[in-house]
Design a protein around this motif. Structure first.
Motif, PDB file in Angstrom:
ATOM      1  N   ASN A  56       0.681  -0.782   0.147  1.00 52.29           N
ATOM      2  CA  ASN A  56      -0.017  -0.279   0.214  1.00 52.29           C
ATOM      3  C   ASN A  56       0.779   1.121   0.153  1.00 52.29           C
ATOM      4  O   ASN A  56       1.809   1.217   1.098  1.00 52.29           O
ATOM      5  CB  ASN A  56      -0.929   0.020   0.974  1.00 52.29           C
ATOM      6  N   HIS A  57       0.931   2.120  -1.019  1.00 48.48           N
ATOM      7  CA  HIS A  57       1.539   3.994  -0.836  1.00 48.48           C
ATOM      8  C   HIS A  57       1.992   4.603   0.184  1.00 48.48           C
ATOM      9  O   HIS A  57       2.590   4.892   0.659  1.00 48.48           O
ATOM     10  CB  HIS A  57       0.754   4.083  -2.212  1.00 48.48           C
ATOM     11  N   MET A  58       0.849   4.423   1.031  1.00 49.34           N
ATOM     12  CA  MET A  58       0.272   5.110   1.797  1.00 49.34           C
ATOM     13  C   MET A  58       1.011   4.491   2.759  1.00 49.34           C
ATOM     14  O   MET A  58       1.816   4.778   3.946  1.00 49.34           O
ATOM     15  CB  MET A  58      -0.820   5.320   2.014  1.00 49.34           C
ATOM     16  N   GLY A  61       3.782   2.715   2.410  1.00 51.81           N
ATOM     17  CA  GLY A  61       4.737   3.117   2.535  1.00 51.81           C
ATOM     18  C   GLY A  61       5.120   5.209   2.977  1.00 51.81           C
ATOM     19  O   GLY A  61       7.037   4.752   3.603  1.00 51.81           O
ATOM     20  N   HIS A  62       4.527   6.023   2.745  1.00 49.14           N
ATOM     21  CA  HIS A  62       4.929   6.510   3.190  1.00 49.14           C
ATOM     22  C   HIS A  62       5.176   6.093   4.519  1.00 49.14           C
ATOM     23  O   HIS A  62       6.022   7.525   5.160  1.00 49.14           O
ATOM     24  CB  HIS A  62       3.763   8.007   2.919  1.00 49.14           C
ATOM     25  N   LEU A  63       4.067   5.678   5.549  1.00 52.78           N
ATOM     26  CA  LEU A  63       3.731   5.870   6.177  1.00 52.78           C
ATOM     27  C   LEU A  63       5.615   5.456   7.346  1.00 52.78           C
ATOM     28  O   LEU A  63       6.096   5.440   8.152  1.00 52.78           O
ATOM     29  CB  LEU A  63       2.933   4.869   7.229  1.00 52.78           C
ATOM     30  N   VAL A 105       0.828  13.358   4.859  1.00 52.35           N
ATOM     31  CA  VAL A 105      -0.363  14.530   3.792  1.00 52.35           C
ATOM     32  C   VAL A 105       0.490  14.768   2.575  1.00 52.35           C
ATOM     33  O   VAL A 105       2.021  14.453   2.298  1.00 52.35           O
ATOM     34  CB  VAL A 105       0.181  15.945   4.519  1.00 52.35           C
ATOM     35  N   SER A 106       0.310  14.215   1.239  1.00 58.28           N
ATOM     36  CA  SER A 106       0.605  14.406   0.483  1.00 58.28           C
ATOM     37  C   SER A 106      -0.704  15.217  -0.980  1.00 58.28           C
ATOM     38  O   SER A 106      -0.762  15.767  -0.446  1.00 58.28           O
ATOM     39  CB  SER A 106       1.127  13.099  -0.337  1.00 58.28           C
ATOM     40  N   GLY A 107       0.270  14.809  -1.982  1.00 57.69           N
ATOM     41  CA  GLY A 107      -0.938  14.935  -3.363  1.00 57.69           C
ATOM     42  C   GLY A 107      -1.987  14.025  -3.811  1.00 57.69           C
ATOM     43  O   GLY A 107      -3.008  15.241  -3.982  1.00 57.69           O
ATOM     44  N   THR A 124       8.419  12.737  -0.576  1.00 50.52           N
ATOM     45  CA  THR A 124       7.888  12.550  -1.511  1.00 50.52           C
ATOM     46  C   THR A 124       8.203  11.045  -2.083  1.00 50.52           C
ATOM     47  O   THR A 124       8.901  10.167  -1.985  1.00 50.52           O
ATOM     48  CB  THR A 124       8.567  13.856  -2.264  1.00 50.52           C
ATOM     49  N   ASP A 125       7.367  10.318  -3.387  1.00 53.52           N
ATOM     50  CA  ASP A 125       7.066   9.564  -3.723  1.00 53.52           C
ATOM     51  C   ASP A 125       8.800   8.905  -4.247  1.00 53.52           C
ATOM     52  O   ASP A 125       9.751   9.037  -4.834  1.00 53.52           O
ATOM     53  CB  ASP A 125       6.622   9.638  -4.627  1.00 53.52           C
ATOM     54  N   ASN A 126       8.852   7.671  -3.508  1.00 49.11           N
ATOM     55  CA  ASN A 126      10.343   6.780  -3.607  1.00 49.11           C
ATOM     56  C   ASN A 126      10.249   5.058  -4.096  1.00 49.11           C
ATOM     57  O   ASN A 126       9.211   4.896  -2.919  1.00 49.11           O
ATOM     58  CB  ASN A 126      11.286   7.439  -3.001  1.00 49.11           C
TER      59      ASN A 126
HETATM   60 ZN    ZN Z   1       2.756   9.356  -2.204  1.00 53.78          ZN
END
Ligand code: ZN
Ligand code: KG4
Length: 379
Positions: free
Chosen positions: A149-151, A153-155, A174-176, A343-345
């Protein structure tokens, strides 16, 4: 475990190879090679990300990003020719065929044990490029795929510095595409307690930037100008609304704020550089105050030990300053993802994939060909 992670949910084609070890509460990550291709310049022309354009660019660039990573790892060329099963699957999947024939097959597996792939949330055509690529690679090298899950990933991006997180925690993501407050008992027990009802915070930054004539992505541009106005101690000239500041929940709404800025810009007429700085500052103040008010409210209600802040907007300097102050005042341990990983990576996807595997080792038994893109996946 050596993991190859792939991220294509929005406008970055990214691949990272990392060594992951340790337990879920204290994992250790070592990035061995990574490469990222950003489509920002292309989308900048249109002021936002277009799914079909994003897909085309991922198709072009992901294989090149893969080659760069393989070269960095000194992976040997001359890998075996694909087996019949791989060829049969390729025959049915034009994208996979196009993505993999030149770039995937020449490489021997440099000891990678699993592939972590973003399956959502995000733009489905873009997600499918990464998924198809992961499937081809998985068949060819005969290794499992971990859907991520991309989110998450951010976490997990806050783990990059190998910090010990104390639980329970609140996370502001908080992202785009997202603005959410999450209550987390631990990495694997998360529930969304508040979210935006319309635009995400990053999206509002991007749209307002466009209104005042700044390029995409708008967040860093607005932040730069706002800082000038703030450093010169100019007042908050426009005093834009703080949407839902006093509501009883932890939800957000940024679309009305964006409209207020648009009206004010229209009314103002021609703009000097100083005007732009003042607009940027008033808008940034309104967004960051709104985010902080809801976080404080959530900290007061949930008895948490840590606060996690991640996602593209987490690299905003003013947000970082304000969140640090509120964490001190409210006595919570703060973990903000570093700007280079907020940011996304793909590294964050690899980290989340490893934790996913530790929590559920059945995940490695999944059939990679059954993995689907889930544009609206929630955390
Ligand atoms: Zn993102
Ligand atoms: O997490 P991310 O790379 O992609 C998504 O998953 O959406 O976030 C990108 C968003 C964009 O809207 C961009 O304007 C915003 O993050 N952003 C910022 C800053 N840097 C990036 N917003 C405010 N201030 C920044 N410094």
């Amino acid at each position: 475990m050596k993991i190859l992670a792939i991220e294509t949910s929005c406008d970055e084609s990214a691949i990272s190879v990392l060594n992951a070890s340790g337990e879920a509460l204290n994992p250790v990550f070592d990035v061995l090679a990574s490469s990222i291709h950003s489509q920002i310049d292309i989308h900048a022309e249109y002021g936002g990300v277009f799914p079909s354009l994003a897909k085309r660019e991922h198709m072009r660039n992901l294989p090149l990003v893969f080659e760069t990573v393989m070269k960095k790892l000194s992976a040997k060329r001359g890998g075996k020719t694909p087996n019949q099963e791989t060829l049969d699957v390729m025959e049915r999947n034009a994208e996979m065929r196009e993505l993999s024939k030149i770039h995937v097959f020449p490489y021997e597996n440099p000891d990678i044990e699993a592939i972590a792939i973003t399956i959502g949330p995000g733009l489905e055509p873009a997600l499918w490029v990464g998924i198809s690529f992961a499937q081809a690679l998985s068949l060819h090298w005969n290794i499992p795929v971990i859907p991520v899950n991309h989110m998450k990933g951010h976490l997990f991006s806050v783990m990059y510095e190998n910090k010990n997180i104390t639980w329970p925690a609140l996370a502001l993501l908080v992202s785009g595409g997202h603005t959410e407050i999450i209550y987390a008992k631990d990495w694997n027990n998360t529930s969304v307690i508040g979210r935006t009802r319309d635009d995400a915070a990053g999206e509002a930054f991007d749209k307002v930037a466009r209104t005042i004539g700044l390029p995409y992505p708008g967040g860093p541009e607005i932040s730069k100008l706002a800082k000038i106005a703030r450093n010169e101690n100019r007042p908050d000239f426009f005093n834009f609304p703080r949407p839902m500041k006093n509501s009883d929940d932890f939800d957000f709404s940024f679309s009305g704020l964006k409209t207020s800025v648009m009206y004010a810009v229209k009314k103002h007429g021609e703009m000097t550089q100083t005007d732009k700085e003042n607009f940027a500052r008033s808008f940034e103040d309104a967004v960051i105050e709104t985010l902080c008010v809801k976080v404080i409210k959530a900290i007061k209600k949930y008895n948490v030990s840590s606060l996690i802040v991640a996602g593209g907007v987490a690299s905003n300097e003013y947000l970082r300053d304000q969140i640090s102050l509120l964490a001190k005042r409210n006595d919570v341990n703060l973990h903000i993802s570093e700007p280079n990983i907020s940011t996304d990576n793909a590294t964050m996807i690899g980290m989340a994939g490893y934790i996913e595997y530790l929590q559920d080792n059945q995940v490695l038994k999944k059939n990679p060909l059954e993995i689907n893109a889930l544009g609206n996946l929630s955390i």
